[in-house]
Design a protein around this motif. Structure first.
Motif, short mmCIF file in Angstrom:
data_model
loop_
_atom_site.label_atom_id
_atom_site.label_comp_id
_atom_site.label_asym_id
_atom_site.label_seq_id
_atom_site.Cartn_x
_atom_site.Cartn_y
_atom_site.Cartn_z
N ARG A 1 0.95 -2.91 8.85
CA ARG A 1 1.24 -1.60 8.24
C ARG A 1 2.38 -1.68 7.22
N ASP A 2 3.13 -2.79 7.21
CA ASP A 2 4.20 -2.95 6.22
C ASP A 2 3.68 -3.41 4.85
N ASP B 1 1.46 -2.73 1.75
CA ASP B 1 0.79 -1.62 1.07
C ASP B 1 -0.32 -2.08 0.14
N LYS C 1 -8.26 -0.90 5.74
CA LYS C 1 -7.25 -0.45 6.72
C LYS C 1 -6.02 0.17 6.05
N THR D 1 -4.86 -0.46 3.10
CA THR D 1 -4.19 -1.39 2.20
C THR D 1 -5.06 -1.61 0.97
#
Length: 176
Positions: free
Chosen positions: A70-71, A73, A131, A133
């Protein structure tokens, strides 16, 4: 009017860079260098940088790891977008896409046409979302990477770009 709205605050994002090549290493990866320099100069963060050979399974695995983080982008890959047997970056990307962004490749080829003419048809530059990204697959040439960043990603990865941009959509990418 299209352009950067300087009255709004800039929002930095985390971008991972993957060079796909059987011959490049950190000492001669001019395309990766150009991208990382532009990412940092814009105010974004280079989250991770890797160089992997033209191996579809290894590429897909690395892209999937970053997409699950999740870090991260956005991911920009350079190399492996041509039409030879070893060019498998596009296949690795498309195996992960939940949504493809066809306009990215179309615009890239239009920009590239202005510089290299009909040779642009050999590029399979592509983009999509996995997801939450963003993934962007660029050709391996340093010039192509500069063109894609300077004329597309510089603007689309800036929340201040009007009338719209990819960054403002990030909170909605995982909507059902």
């Amino acid at each position: 009017m299209a352009g950067i709205d300087e009255s709004k605050p800039f929002v930095p994002i985390n971008i991972s860079v993957l060079t796909v090549s059987d011959t490049r290493d950190i000492h001669n990866d001019t395309s990766g260098d150009a991208l990382c320099g532009r990412i940092s100069d814009k105010g974004h963060r280079v989250y991770d940088r890797r160089i992997l050979p033209d191996d579809q399974d290894a590429l897909r695995e690395q892209l999937a790891v970053w997409c699950a983080n999740r870090d991260v982008d956005a991911i920009i890959t350079t190399g492996g977008t041509g039409v030879t047997g070893r060019d498998v970056t596009v296949e690795a990307h498309r195996a992960l896409y939940e949504k493809e962004i066809p306009g990215f490749g179309e615009l890239f080829r239009w920009i590239s046409y202005q510089k290299i003419g009909t040779s642009t048809v050999q590029s399979r530059a592509t983009a999509g979302v996995c997801k939450g990204t963003y993934l962007f697959a660029l050709p391996g040439s340093t010039g192509a990477c500069k063109d894609a960043w300077d004329e597309i990603l510089f603007y689309q990865l800036d929340i201040r770009h009007r009338p719209c941009n990819f960054v403002e959509l990030m909170p909605r990418l995982l909507e059902k």
